[in-house]
Design an enzyme around this catalytic site. Structure first.
Site, short mmCIF file in Angstrom:
data_model
loop_
_atom_site.label_atom_id
_atom_site.label_comp_id
_atom_site.label_asym_id
_atom_site.label_seq_id
_atom_site.Cartn_x
_atom_site.Cartn_y
_atom_site.Cartn_z
CG HIS A 126 -12.84 22.66 -5.16
ND1 HIS A 126 -13.38 22.48 -3.90
CD2 HIS A 126 -11.61 22.08 -5.15
CE1 HIS A 126 -12.50 21.81 -3.16
NE2 HIS A 126 -11.42 21.56 -3.89
CG ASP A 162 -10.84 15.72 -3.15
OD1 ASP A 162 -10.25 15.39 -4.20
OD2 ASP A 162 -10.51 16.70 -2.47
CG HIS A 164 -9.26 19.93 -0.81
ND1 HIS A 164 -8.39 19.10 -1.49
CD2 HIS A 164 -8.49 20.82 -0.14
CE1 HIS A 164 -7.15 19.47 -1.24
NE2 HIS A 164 -7.18 20.51 -0.43
CG ASP A 249 -7.09 15.23 -2.14
OD1 ASP A 249 -8.01 14.40 -1.97
OD2 ASP A 249 -7.29 16.36 -2.62
#
Length: 341
Positions: A126, A162, A164, A249
């Site tokens: 991120h 991931d 996200h 995740d």
């Protein structure tokens, strides 16, 4: 040709000292669980850790951000945003995270190991050019991609599974034709980026491939997305090195996410990426730990990746993935000007 050394891992217990505050999901136990588990896996080649230099980090980050993060080492607690907090040990941990990944890439380039996994925290994908965010301080995988390019690797692929979307990684390379960014992620979800129509900009147009999954997608949809879109694009791009942003995740056990991608599907995706690396990159493949907040899911996910890299068979994944029909049609349409799909 198979090289010496098997599979390498790089890590450092000093990364356990990064503390984002009480109750934070990105907690030291995430890495501790993996390290405790791997003590019983003797076949892995343990690589040295090191701190990434500020110059290495500055290949993808604003020097003012580096200065800001370095200053956090003098404070017990610095709040960057609602999700992202540092303690006095966090800057060292972030430099170690990036450095462990560089060490692993270096060992693969040198032929000391065939492939590797950097087991690190804090995660990185991120982090933007000018902004740490989303639990991430510096963008580990982006630093590694830039480092590989400087060492003469003409085309680098980053595959990010991931939960996200890796907004930072996408933005850092979206105008760069030498780096292909492929992401599967839950959408719409944090951080809000990663739509099908985001395909790159300028000379990098066509070098961003987003596979935004609605909540509820699981193994069958994930594996179809790899088989029908991600792998064909990767083969055509023909990377000289494959990097995996390996977050765990997307597992159904994860407390933050809404996908249902099990370690079986992670093993399958690893096998497919390993095949691409063998075809175009002399087998050069390195994974780096990103997110994942259920301890069992992280340990089993890391195990799945390492097992396949060590030659274990990936299980066949059940289900037909028909719910992915519409998404895959939309992705094909967005990517049609750039790839044969």
């Amino acid at each position: 040709p198979t090289m010496a050394g098997g599979i390498g891992i790089a890590t450092d217990v000093r990364m356990l000292a990064h503390d984002a505050g009480p109750g934070h999901p990105e907690r030291p136990e995430r890495l501790r669980a993996v390290l405790d588990h791997l003590e019983a896996v003797p076949a892995l080649h343990r690589l040295a850790s090191r701190l990434a230099t500020e110059d290495e980090i500055a290949t993808v980050h604003d020097p003012r951000v580096i200065e800001f993060l370095a200053a956090t080492a003098h404070h017990p607690r610095t709040v960057i945003d609602a999700d992202t907090t540092t303690c006095a040990a966090s800057w060292e941990a972030a430099r170690l995270a990036a450095g462990c990944l560089l060490t692993t890439c270096d060992a693969v380039l040198a032929g000391q190991v065939e492939a590797g996994f950097a087991l690190v925290r804090p995660p990185g994908h991120h982090a933007e050019f000018g902004r740490p965010m989303g639990f991430c301080l510096v963008n580990n995988v982006a630093i590694a991609a830039a480092w590989l390019r400087q060492r003469g690797i003409e085309r680098v692929a980053i595959v990010d599974w991931d939960l996200h979307h890796g907004n930072g990684t996408q933005h850092l390379f979206e105008d760069d034709p030498s780096v292909l960014y492929v992401s599967t992620h839950q959408y719409p979800f944090y951080p809000g980026t990663g739509a099908v129509t985001e395909v790159g900009t300028g000379p990098g147009t066509g070098r961003t491939l987003n596979l935004p999954f609605p909540a509820g997608f699981g193994d069958a949809e994930f594996c179809r997305a790899f088989d029908e879109v991600a792998i064909p694009v990767l083969r055509q791009f023909a990377p000289g090195f494959v990097l995996i942003s390996a977050g765990f995740d997307s597992d159904p056990r994860d407390p933050l996410g809404g996908l249902a991608v099990t370690p079986n599907a992670i093993a399958y995706a690893t096998r497919r990426l390993h095949e691409v690396a063998a075809e175009t990159a002399q087998g050069r493949l390195v994974a780096v730990l990103e997110g994942g907040y259920d301890l069992d899911a992280i340990v089993e996910g890391v195990d799945a990746v390492l097992g396949v890299l060590q030659g274990q068979r990936a299980p066949k994944v059940a289900g037909d993935g028909r719910p992915a029909d519409r998404l895959l049609a939309a992705v094909r349409a967005a990517q049609a000007p750039y790839w044969r799909l």
